[in-house]
Design a protein around this motif. Sequence first.
Motif, short mmCIF file in Angstrom:
data_model
loop_
_atom_site.label_atom_id
_atom_site.label_comp_id
_atom_site.label_asym_id
_atom_site.label_seq_id
_atom_site.Cartn_x
_atom_site.Cartn_y
_atom_site.Cartn_z
N HIS A 189 -5.95 -0.17 6.04
CA HIS A 189 -6.06 1.32 7.21
C HIS A 189 -7.02 0.19 9.01
O HIS A 189 -6.95 -0.02 9.96
CB HIS A 189 -7.41 2.01 7.02
CG HIS A 189 -6.06 3.36 6.16
ND1 HIS A 189 -5.52 3.95 6.64
CD2 HIS A 189 -6.37 3.19 4.98
CE1 HIS A 189 -4.71 5.07 6.31
NE2 HIS A 189 -5.41 4.33 4.58
N HIS A 204 -10.03 1.46 0.87
CA HIS A 204 -9.54 2.42 1.84
C HIS A 204 -10.90 2.24 3.02
O HIS A 204 -12.20 2.74 2.31
CB HIS A 204 -9.18 3.48 1.48
CG HIS A 204 -7.89 3.37 0.63
ND1 HIS A 204 -7.02 3.50 0.03
CD2 HIS A 204 -6.92 4.36 1.37
CE1 HIS A 204 -5.89 3.88 -0.67
NE2 HIS A 204 -5.69 4.72 1.04
N LYS A 241 -0.19 3.43 -5.89
CA LYS A 241 -1.73 3.89 -6.28
C LYS A 241 -1.68 5.26 -7.08
O LYS A 241 -0.85 6.38 -6.88
CB LYS A 241 -2.69 4.26 -5.70
CG LYS A 241 -2.56 2.49 -4.46
CD LYS A 241 -3.12 3.27 -3.51
CE LYS A 241 -3.15 2.03 -1.78
NZ LYS A 241 -3.56 0.86 -2.12
N HIS A 277 1.03 -0.85 -0.19
CA HIS A 277 0.38 -0.55 0.56
C HIS A 277 0.50 1.03 -0.11
O HIS A 277 1.66 1.49 1.19
CB HIS A 277 -0.98 0.07 1.18
CG HIS A 277 -1.90 1.39 1.48
ND1 HIS A 277 -2.87 0.94 1.62
CD2 HIS A 277 -1.59 2.48 1.00
CE1 HIS A 277 -3.21 1.99 1.60
NE2 HIS A 277 -2.63 3.52 1.23
N ASP A 297 1.78 2.25 3.58
CA ASP A 297 1.06 3.97 3.39
C ASP A 297 1.85 5.30 2.94
O ASP A 297 0.90 6.45 2.94
CB ASP A 297 -0.64 4.19 4.24
CG ASP A 297 -1.39 4.85 3.67
OD1 ASP A 297 -1.26 4.80 2.39
OD2 ASP A 297 -2.10 5.22 4.47
N HIS A 340 1.28 5.46 -1.79
CA HIS A 340 1.09 6.75 -2.68
C HIS A 340 2.20 6.90 -3.73
O HIS A 340 2.17 8.31 -3.07
CB HIS A 340 0.14 7.59 -2.22
CG HIS A 340 -1.43 6.84 -1.19
ND1 HIS A 340 -2.65 7.33 -1.88
CD2 HIS A 340 -1.43 6.34 -0.40
CE1 HIS A 340 -3.19 6.49 -1.45
NE2 HIS A 340 -2.50 5.92 -0.14
FE FE Z 1 -3.98 4.69 0.96
#
Ligand code: FE
Length: 397
Positions: free
Chosen positions: A259, A236, A137, A73, A310, A75
């Motif tokens: 999460h 998410h 992502k 995960h 994340d 970004h």
């Molecule tokens: Fe995220």
Amino acid sequence: MSTTALTGIGELVTNDPTHPDGDGSSLGLIQDAAVVVDDAKLAWVGRASAVPDTDERRDLGGCAVIPSFVDSHSHLVFAGDRSAEFAARMTGEPYDGGGIAVSMKATRAATDDELRALLARRVAEMHAQGTGVVEIKSGYGLDVDNEARALRIASEFTDETTFLGAHVVPPEFRASDSGRDDYLDLVCGEMLAACAPYARWIDVFCEPNSAFAFTGEESERVLRAGAGAGLELRVHGNQLGHGPGVQLAVSLGAASVDHCTFLSGEDIAALAGSSTVATLLPGVEFSTRSPYPDARRLIDAGVQLALASDCNPGTCYSSSIPFAIAVAVRDMGMTPAEALLAATSGAAKSLRRSDIGVIRVGARADLTVLDAPSYLHLAYRPGVPIAHALEWGPAAS
Ligand code: FE
Ligand code: NIG
């Protein structure tokens, strides 16, 4: 292709409880071990005393070796800086997703080469801290061209690309009453068509507790459209408060719901009875001053967990899985073994991959060397850069 033996491994974490030289635990620990790598794949795993002849040999001098972390995960495709938002949060400002538009503006303004260079630096930063495969992502383009561009550039670095056009409703769609629906039409129509060729997964920020993100119904629409275009599902969910994300992910058979900060008993029961992995992201709670999820309760209920970074400019600008492991052990009730399993084989499961997150003959030779005698040092020495990925494998992973 030449074969290479890595010998002098003081402690080898295989994640293979069935290995005959292992201790039978979930980590499948082998003491005084060696592995043989052939063409970026593992060709042999066992005790150093029995290692076969190879073309080359490298002695690791007693270091521990683990499967490279799988960061399921992240970004990473963004430009701009939001450190001031972090500083404000540390003095009490809550996180509400509003800053995503700040990253969107900077990302749209960046050239392809600038985004590629930023991404390359972040992926290298992960590798230097022990990560092998990383999921990346989109979600800071939020228009057709910029979402497709983010995924095209991300796909130069990984096969695990995720379309997150439904990150938030972008500012230009917020003014009118029909703006949310208009944006969802775009995400599920033209944007999905432009992005699907570069994406394996689709994700949605299902969060009724943020004015900018999506309700359960809206999220379901996005996920069903993605599935119709051949994408696999991630969600998410339950990040800022209780919400429908977990139940939606389970009911649609998503690979992962990420999460899981605020869960009800029903959410935990649904996860336990499903094949959906619950991916915990401790860096987010750390960087937003939110309560940590109760990993112990989830494990005891039989939920499959993953741990990931994340890494993103808003809620957690840390690319470090050792940091996530240390926090999970210190503050979320996970043992060091459970945390390492979640960051390797658990995260691999969340990507539906059996060739990574494990040290077994035939698996990818994604090996991480610890400058330490035992995997316990990952949590025992927080903030110390002891983990380094030895093999990155082929360019696209
Ligand atoms: Fe995220
Ligand atoms: O996973 N929750 C949604 N997305 C990111 C944060 C994005 C941002 O604030 O830039 C997350 O926390």
